[in-house]
Scaffold this motif. Structure first.
Motif, PDB file in Angstrom:
ATOM      1  N   SER A 635     -25.999  11.816  98.187  1.00 47.54           N
ATOM      2  CA  SER A 635     -26.519  10.901  99.215  1.00 47.54           C
ATOM      3  C   SER A 635     -27.809  11.424  99.828  1.00 47.54           C
ATOM      4  O   SER A 635     -28.697  10.639 100.225  1.00 47.54           O
ATOM      5  CB  SER A 635     -25.456  10.695 100.309  1.00 47.54           C
ATOM      6  OG  SER A 635     -24.332  10.032  99.784  1.00 47.54           O
ATOM      7  N   HIS A 658     -13.893   8.798 101.582  1.00 50.87           N
ATOM      8  CA  HIS A 658     -15.118   8.018 101.413  1.00 50.87           C
ATOM      9  C   HIS A 658     -16.328   8.842 101.817  1.00 50.87           C
ATOM     10  O   HIS A 658     -16.238   9.709 102.690  1.00 50.87           O
ATOM     11  CB  HIS A 658     -15.072   6.731 102.251  1.00 50.87           C
ATOM     12  CG  HIS A 658     -15.242   6.973 103.721  1.00 50.87           C
ATOM     13  ND1 HIS A 658     -14.195   7.317 104.550  1.00 50.87           N
ATOM     14  CD2 HIS A 658     -16.363   6.949 104.520  1.00 50.87           C
ATOM     15  CE1 HIS A 658     -14.636   7.477 105.796  1.00 50.87           C
ATOM     16  NE2 HIS A 658     -15.953   7.262 105.806  1.00 50.87           N
ATOM     17  N   THR A 660     -20.219   7.564 102.712  1.00 51.62           N
ATOM     18  CA  THR A 660     -21.041   6.370 102.873  1.00 51.62           C
ATOM     19  C   THR A 660     -22.423   6.758 103.379  1.00 51.62           C
ATOM     20  O   THR A 660     -22.545   7.551 104.316  1.00 51.62           O
ATOM     21  CB  THR A 660     -20.381   5.395 103.864  1.00 51.62           C
ATOM     22  OG1 THR A 660     -19.067   5.077 103.401  1.00 51.62           O
ATOM     23  CG2 THR A 660     -21.189   4.117 103.994  1.00 51.62           C
ATOM     24  N   SER A 710     -21.851  -0.732  96.319  1.00 48.22           N
ATOM     25  CA  SER A 710     -23.223  -0.543  96.810  1.00 48.22           C
ATOM     26  C   SER A 710     -23.907  -1.885  96.995  1.00 48.22           C
ATOM     27  O   SER A 710     -23.546  -2.884  96.351  1.00 48.22           O
ATOM     28  CB  SER A 710     -24.021   0.326  95.830  1.00 48.22           C
ATOM     29  OG  SER A 710     -25.319   0.575  96.336  1.00 48.22           O
ATOM     30  N   THR A 717     -21.307   3.367  99.081  1.00 43.91           N
ATOM     31  CA  THR A 717     -20.067   4.049  99.482  1.00 43.91           C
ATOM     32  C   THR A 717     -19.316   4.497  98.228  1.00 43.91           C
ATOM     33  O   THR A 717     -19.005   3.694  97.357  1.00 43.91           O
ATOM     34  CB  THR A 717     -19.163   3.121 100.308  1.00 43.91           C
ATOM     35  OG1 THR A 717     -19.829   2.762 101.517  1.00 43.91           O
ATOM     36  CG2 THR A 717     -17.850   3.828 100.647  1.00 43.91           C
ATOM     37  N   ARG A 719     -15.827   6.183  96.963  1.00 46.50           N
ATOM     38  CA  ARG A 719     -14.452   6.404  97.395  1.00 46.50           C
ATOM     39  C   ARG A 719     -13.672   7.055  96.259  1.00 46.50           C
ATOM     40  O   ARG A 719     -13.912   6.768  95.081  1.00 46.50           O
ATOM     41  CB  ARG A 719     -13.765   5.087  97.784  1.00 46.50           C
ATOM     42  CG  ARG A 719     -14.311   4.453  99.041  1.00 46.50           C
ATOM     43  CD  ARG A 719     -13.502   3.198  99.391  1.00 46.50           C
ATOM     44  NE  ARG A 719     -13.927   2.606 100.662  1.00 46.50           N
ATOM     45  CZ  ARG A 719     -14.924   1.749 100.798  1.00 46.50           C
ATOM     46  NH1 ARG A 719     -15.596   1.364  99.718  1.00 46.50           N
ATOM     47  NH2 ARG A 719     -15.245   1.275 101.981  1.00 46.50           N
TER      48      ARG A 719
END
Length: 882
Positions: A635, A658, A660, A710, A717, A719
């Motif tokens: 990220s 998760h 995000t 997405s 995100t 998961r």
């Protein structure tokens, strides 16, 4: 003339002599008066006078009398009729004359019992005679010499009827066969001239059918006109004659039969033996068998007792089947006779035992071969991975053969013959199978399909199923069902298809991989090589430091790439073992936050979302840490502002994590490939494209799943889920124990070597022994440490041990892989010489088992190559100085 019969004075006397019993009866059946002329007990006054006769007369007789009685009253006319009456098990017959008299009926009772009984006896005898004549096919005949006619009647079933018929002797003679006609005519003439009790048999042809006739005369009477009447009986003996012919034919057939036939008495004496029996036992045609004993002739009975055991199984109402093994004395190739024995009593009352047998040697040999073949086939079919069922279509689809139950081997099919699907399967399944059977039996069309389901253990089972109808002239139609277990074959086929697709995909990705690796490796190498030269040429200290930082950053980038490739390879090959232990998720996520918060870009906020602080699961802490760290690091590459948040929550038996971000997002068409190797969603962001593939591999090995959602411009995100296996209650602080273990593991594995050694020297007085066989690697260590410490070098493990004893160094840097004697063996020897001196292992092998092996050999620390300069310096200071 004195008319006595008309004189009233004589009437009473005459009436007593001849008259019937008189009974005067009212219309309602009451007996008004009676004049008895009978000694029968039921016709006395004390029984009948003043009584209602309708109540005394038996019901069956009353039903006959009452209609006649009522008719006399109604018509006032006399009626006469005979009646039958049953009293006290005696039947009486009487005639009753009913005459109207002053509104009443005068009944005259006349007993006719004796006469009726005689008449009935005559009628019965006549009926019996007729039945006998019918059974014997006998009739009567009469011939008159004057009229020359032949009269006949009766039941011969040939021309005869109950009514007498007439035919001229000439016409009758024409019906007789020519060869018998002269004999018949002579017999007639002879009987007309004198009495003759002899009979004659001849043949006649009537309706194109030949019959045998027997004629006998028993009366010869001379008539007043001088002619003679000859009478007798005529009998149809066709059946008798034919039976006689059949007996002759049967005798001929028995003597020429292929079966071996003999008859013997209870004492074993032979009574009869046909030609086949004589041939089997080497007896001549003219042999006097009456002088022979059966148990001395045949090979399967050696004594009278053996013969008795054979015939005692037979009785007049029961025959006996038997098999005689090795029955011939002179033929060992004959294995057995199969036969049946009968009990026979002749007209003289003599008992004999008749045996009919035939050779079954070929059948026994054939059956033995069939049994052997059946056993081989049955054994083969029982061991085939297939269920074979043969059903009789015309017998409610019952099993003729069944070898095994494919889905559930616990079901016993030993006694399956005669049963059907409803005896083995649940009603629903049996009904479905019956529907298939009926359709195939009706259409004759073969059924073939592949069925995938689960067996009684819940395992996947794939079956190739065929059903077909088989017709033959030799047996009724059958249905054959064959179910092959193709589970392994089909799964292997699917796996091969999957591997083929995977190989094809790998081949397609090969060029992508090479291009990516070329780019990913050359990029940091280009910076390292280029800035290394610039550093060498630059004289500005600050400039060299900034260039050095660039080189260091690219070193880390190149090392990360290599580690990722090695890490993925180790995980997929199974080299890396996953260690499941209790993990407190909240504390793990806090550690992740602490490790990454300082790497977070200034415009991006790293947020740990509120999560259950008490949740503990069984998993691999380091691998979970690695996955979340990789996702957060990923990220960082795509998020320039906003936030990166992460956390977890329990959903049923799963814990869902998760990560995000508010970055640029991923295009929808690329989402399905996001976890593939070397697939980069954005070519402008740094990275090898292996991180997400490693995450997927780790999560799947831990029993979970990973996915991504997405939206372009809004963020992404990731998961993943892990089984929510709860840790035991006796381990409340697993991470604290892990931390303590981690802090002490190295020293404990090394036996606390060097843990108390501190030197009281200046740095330039400290001697470091470096065991390194590669010149460039020694030159690097000399550049890092040579200006601070005094260095001594050993080129291999043997030299390292010798130099250690010679110079007594303060610390040893030991390469693991060296010629002559490797670093681990050298360490063990040095540890025997000095348990306190610190030894650092230096190696490009960085697997857990390599680290463990070094520590167990006696090393205090393990430093992987490429060497982190500052870490090395800090560890030396930690071990040598306070």
């Amino acid at each position: 003339m004195n008319r006595i019969l008309h004189d009233a004075t004589y009437s009473e006397r005459i009436l007593q002599i001849i008259a019937d019993t008189l009974i005067l009866v009212r219309q309602d059946g009451l007996c008004v008066d009676i004049d008895t002329h009978s000694n029968q007990w039921f016709l006395q006054e004390d029984h009948l006078l003043g009584e209602n006769l309708f109540e005394l007369i038996p019901q069956q007789t009353l039903q006959q009398i009452l209609p006649v009685f009522q008719e006399v009253i109604y018509k006032q006319e006399q009626r006469t009729k005979n009646f039958q009456m049953q009293l006290k098990e005696v039947t009486y017959y009487f005639k009753c004359i009913m005459t109207p008299y002053n509104g009443m009926v005068l009944c005259q009772y006349r007993d006719i019992t004796e006469r009726s009984t005689i008449k009935l006896q005559l009628e019965r005898a006549n009926r019996e005679l007729k039945e006998i004549q019918k059974a014997a096919q006998i009739g009567q005949w009469k011939y008159n010499t004057l009229e020359n006619n032949f009269f006949y009647c009766g039941y011969t079933e040939i021309m005869c009827e109950e009514k007498t018929k007439e035919i001229s002797l000439e016409q009758y003679s024409r019906l007789i066969l020519p060869e018998d006609r002269h004999l018949f005519e002579n017999w007639i003439k002879h009987n007309c001239s004198q009495d003759n009790e002899s009979s004659i048999d001849y043949r006649i042809c009537v309706g194109k059918q030949i019959y045998y006739i027997r004629l006998k005369a028993f009366v010869r009477e001379r008539m007043p006109n001088g002619s003679y009447n000859v009478e007798g009986y005529i009998q149809n003996v066709t059946d008798i004659q034919r039976r006689r012919n059949d007996i002759n034919t049967l005798t001929h057939a028995i003597n020429n039969a292929k079966e071996s036939i003999f008859a013997a008495k209870a004492d074993g004496t032979l009574v009869f033996a046909n030609r086949q029996f004589k041939s089997n036992h080497h007896l001549s045609e003219t042999a006097e068998i009456e002088t022979m004993k059966i148990y001395e002739t045949v090979g399967d009975m050696q004594s009278l007792e053996a013969w008795e055991r054979r015939y005692q199984q037979v009785s007049p109402n029961k025959n006996s089947n038997f098999i005689a093994y090795h029955p011939l004395k002179y033929d060992a190739d004959t294995l057995a006779f199969e036969g049946v024995m009968y009990h026979v009593t002749n007209d003289e009352g003599e008992v004999s035992y008749w045996s009919f047998s035939h050779d079954i040697s070929d059948r026994l040999r054939y059956e033995s071969q069939i049994k052997r073949l059946n056993r081989i086939m049955d054994m083969a079919m029982r061991n085939l991975p297939a269920s074979i069922v043969v059903k009789d279509i015309n017998n409610d689809f019952r099993y003729i053969y069944r070898n095994r139950q494919l889905y559930d081997p616990t079901i016993n099919v030993e006694n399956a013959v005669g049963k059907n699907d409803f005896d083995y399967h649940p009603l629903k399944l049996a009904t479905q199978k019956r529907k298939e059977d009926l359709e195939i039996a009706r259409t004759g069309k073969e059924m073939h399909k592949v069925i995938e389901n689960v067996d009684y253990n819940g395992n996947t089972r794939i079956v190739d199923k065929r059903k077909m109808r088989v017709d033959s002239k030799d047996f009724s139609p059958i249905l054959i069902s064959i179910e092959w277990d193709i589970t392994q074959l089909e799964l292997m086929k699917r796996e091969l298809v999957k591997e083929k697709e995977k190989a094809e995909t790998s081949d397609k990705l090969k060029s992508v991989f090479l291009a990516n690796m070329s780019h990913e490796i050359r990029t940091p190498l280009n910076a390292i090589v280029g800035f290394s030269r610039i550093i060498a040429e630059s004289e500005d200290k600050e400039e060299r430091k900034s260039y050095y930082n660039i080189v260091e950053a690219n070193n880390e980038r190149l090392l990360t790439l290599i580690n990722e490739i090695l890490d993925l390879s180790k995980i997929e090959s199974g080299i890396v073992e996953f260690t499941l232990a209790p993990v407190r998720l909240h504390r793990l996520c806090k550690e992740i936050h602490d490790a990454h918060v300082f790497r977070c870009p200034a415009t991006v906020q790293l947020v740990f979302d509120d999560s259950d602080e008490k949740l503990i699961i069984d998993s691999d802490k380091n691998r979970v840490f690695q996955v979340i760290s990789n996702l957060i690091g990923n990220s960082f590459k795509f998020t320039t502002k906003g936030s990166i948040s992460y956390g977890y929550r329990q959903e049923g038996d799963q814990v869902v994590f998760h990560v995000t971000d508010t970055g640029m997002g991923i295009e929808q068409e690329k989402l399905k490939n996001v976890f593939e190797r070397f697939m980069k969603m954005n070519n402008f962001a740094q990275g090898s494209g292996l991180g997400l593939s490693i995450c997927r591999t780790i999560i799947e090995r831990l029993g979970g799943k990973i996915w991504v959602t997405s939206e372009m411009g809004a963020g992404t995100t990731f998961r993943f889920s892990l089984p929510a296996r709860q840790a035991g209650t006796d381990m409340n602080e697993p991470e604290e124990q892990d931390a303590q273990t981690e802090q002490t593991s190295r020293r404990s594995m090394a036996g606390n070597a060097g843990s108390t050694l501190k030197v009281n020297k200046e740095k330039e007085e400290i001697t470091l022994l470096i065991a390194e066989d590669t010149d460039s690697n020694y030159a690097l260590l000399d550049a890092i440490l040579g200006k601070t410490y005094r260095l001594a070098r050993a080129m291999d493990g043997i030299e390292a041990v010798n130099r250690f004893e010679e110079i007594k160094p303060d610390l040893v840097l030991m390469d693991i892989r060296m010629p002559n004697l490797n670093g681990l063996e050298a360490t063990r020897i040095i540890r025997e010489l000095s348990p306190e001196v610190p030894i650092f292992a230096l190696s490009a092998y960085a697997y857990n088992q390599d680290i463990k092996a070094a520590l167990e050999a006696g090393c205090n620390e393990f430093i992987s190559k490429p060497i982190a300069t500052e870490k090395l310096k800090d560890l030396i200071i930690e071990y040598l100085f306070d």
